[in-house]
Design a protein around this motif. Structure first.
Motif, PDB file in Angstrom:
ATOM      1  N   PHE A  49       0.848  -1.207   0.000  1.00  0.00           N
ATOM      2  CA  PHE A  49       0.000   0.000   0.000  1.00  0.00           C
ATOM      3  C   PHE A  49       0.878   1.250   0.000  1.00  0.00           C
ATOM      4  N   ASP A  50       0.438   2.267  -0.735  1.00  0.00           N
ATOM      5  CA  ASP A  50       1.135   3.553  -0.736  1.00  0.00           C
ATOM      6  C   ASP A  50       0.124   4.658  -0.977  1.00  0.00           C
ATOM      7  N   SER A  51       0.446   5.837  -0.476  1.00  0.00           N
ATOM      8  CA  SER A  51      -0.415   7.015  -0.612  1.00  0.00           C
ATOM      9  C   SER A  51       0.490   8.232  -0.794  1.00  0.00           C
ATOM     10  N   PRO A  52       0.865   8.552  -2.020  1.00  0.00           N
ATOM     11  CA  PRO A  52       1.858   9.609  -2.247  1.00  0.00           C
ATOM     12  C   PRO A  52       1.382  11.020  -1.910  1.00  0.00           C
ATOM     13  N   GLY A  53       0.076  11.291  -2.002  1.00  0.00           N
ATOM     14  CA  GLY A  53      -0.422  12.643  -1.802  1.00  0.00           C
ATOM     15  C   GLY A  53      -0.986  12.854  -0.411  1.00  0.00           C
ATOM     16  N   ALA A  54      -0.645  13.982   0.214  1.00  0.00           N
ATOM     17  CA  ALA A  54      -1.100  14.258   1.583  1.00  0.00           C
ATOM     18  C   ALA A  54      -2.618  14.369   1.682  1.00  0.00           C
ATOM     19  N   THR A  82      -8.754  10.026   4.578  1.00  0.00           N
ATOM     20  CA  THR A  82      -7.371  10.274   4.185  1.00  0.00           C
ATOM     21  C   THR A  82      -6.448   9.366   4.993  1.00  0.00           C
ATOM     22  N   PRO A  83      -5.608   8.578   4.347  1.00  0.00           N
ATOM     23  CA  PRO A  83      -4.641   7.768   5.098  1.00  0.00           C
ATOM     24  C   PRO A  83      -3.727   8.678   5.922  1.00  0.00           C
ATOM     25  N   LEU A  84      -3.501   8.315   7.169  1.00  0.00           N
ATOM     26  CA  LEU A  84      -2.621   9.107   8.032  1.00  0.00           C
ATOM     27  C   LEU A  84      -1.191   8.587   7.978  1.00  0.00           C
ATOM     28  N   SER A  85      -1.016   7.323   8.320  1.00  0.00           N
ATOM     29  CA  SER A  85       0.300   6.681   8.322  1.00  0.00           C
ATOM     30  C   SER A  85       0.123   5.239   7.878  1.00  0.00           C
ATOM     31  N   ASP A  89       5.385  -2.415   3.966  1.00  0.00           N
ATOM     32  CA  ASP A  89       6.160  -3.642   4.130  1.00  0.00           C
ATOM     33  C   ASP A  89       5.557  -4.525   5.221  1.00  0.00           C
ATOM     34  N   LYS A  90       5.126  -3.894   6.316  1.00  0.00           N
ATOM     35  CA  LYS A  90       4.588  -4.659   7.437  1.00  0.00           C
ATOM     36  C   LYS A  90       3.081  -4.877   7.328  1.00  0.00           C
ATOM     37  N   GLY A  91       2.397  -4.070   6.503  1.00  0.00           N
ATOM     38  CA  GLY A  91       0.976  -4.287   6.281  1.00  0.00           C
ATOM     39  C   GLY A  91       0.064  -3.663   7.314  1.00  0.00           C
ATOM     40  N   TRP A  92       0.265  -2.369   7.629  1.00  0.00           N
ATOM     41  CA  TRP A  92      -0.677  -1.667   8.510  1.00  0.00           C
ATOM     42  C   TRP A  92      -0.954  -0.273   7.983  1.00  0.00           C
ATOM     43  N   LEU A  93      -2.089   0.273   8.421  1.00  0.00           N
ATOM     44  CA  LEU A  93      -2.566   1.580   7.978  1.00  0.00           C
ATOM     45  C   LEU A  93      -3.307   2.246   9.128  1.00  0.00           C
TER      46      LEU A  93
END
Length: 271
Positions: A49-54, A82-85, A89-93
């Motif tokens: 998972f990735d979220s490049p934009g704030a 909005t994703p915070l953190s 690699d470890k699989g958490w959001l």
């Protein structure tokens, strides 16, 4: 009012992403105020998972039980956040939710609505789903100054923008909250002032609108400024009047949006 006549110090770039849907589970819950909670979602499918934009938006799904297919997951009640953190690699959001009495949420602990009651009361291990982000708006370069303003619903995005600031950053952040007990601190460099705007019993968003309308040309941060304003839909008019009309900022390099709309639970913020 100070405007930049040289080449812009930053730009906003749009990046498309492959839309993926992921099954997750509620792993942890932390109350930051009596009406604001941070939750952690975990799952093998969050790896990568990735979220490049704030200011990214993902759709979070709240099924009533286990699901066996993407189609079944997507049919569950859902809301955008909005994703915070995260750790791909470890699989958490991590996500944050405004709960009882917060903008756009009523009766969070009595079952009215879907997202806030789930965030507040779902059992650890409860299933959920995540879709997106579909695309991102990314700051390329370094703004000379920063201006962020929002209510509780915009705090995750403002926290993420603050992480982009270097040690020499300057600017101002306005956070509308009910009162001192419910303030939501945002970590910033020394040159960025964070002001907690208390609305008391007034309608959500009204105190922030008044604060924006009180700002004049002399309050503009120096140089090439990135600005982000998000709250109840009524904020858009006041935000654009300040940033474009009084401060002369480039409309293509600011973000002003309604994150929610009063009495419309299905309202979706523009992306």
């Amino acid at each position: 009012m100070t405007t930049s006549t040289s080449s812009p110090s930053f730009r906003l770039d749009r990046r498309g992403q492959e839309l993926r849907f992921r099954s997750v589970r509620l792993a942890a819950r932390e109350w930051l105020t009596p009406e604001y909670v941070r939750v952690r979602l975990e799952g093998e499918e969050l790896r990568g998972f990735d979220s490049p934009g704030a200011d990214d938006h993902i759709r979070v799904f709240f099924p009533s039980g286990e699901t066996s297919s993407v189609e079944e997951l997507r049919s569950a009640p859902n809301r955008e956040y909005t994703p915070l953190s995260w750790d791909g690699d470890k699989g958490w959001l991590d996500l944050e939710f405004a709960i009882h009495g917060a903008p756009g949420v009523t009766g969070a602990t009595t079952g009215d609505g879907v997202a806030a009651p789930w965030a507040a009361t779902a059992e650890i291990g409860a299933p959920a789903g995540v879709g997106g982000p579909r695309g991102s708006l990314v700051i390329s370069g370094r703004p000379d100054g920063w201006f962020l303003a929002g209510d509780e619903t915009a705090v995750p995005a403002m926290r993420r923008f603050a992480r982009l600031m270097d040690a020499a950053a300057t600017g101002r952040i306005l956070v509308e909250v009910p009162d001192a007990e419910r303030e939501l601190p945002i970590a910033t460099p020394d040159g960025v002032v964070v002001e907690q705007v208390h609305r008391g019993s007034a309608p959500a968003g009204s105190a922030l609108v008044a604060r924006l309308e009180a700002l004049g040309g002399g309050d503009r941060p120096e140089g090439d400024v990135f600005a982000f304003v998000a709250a109840e839909q009524a904020i858009v008019k006041s935000g654009r009047a300040l940033l474009i009309e009084r401060w002369g900022l480039d409309a293509d390099r600011i973000v002003v949006k309604g994150y929610w709309k009063r009495n419309e639970s299905e309202y979706h913020a523009p992306h």
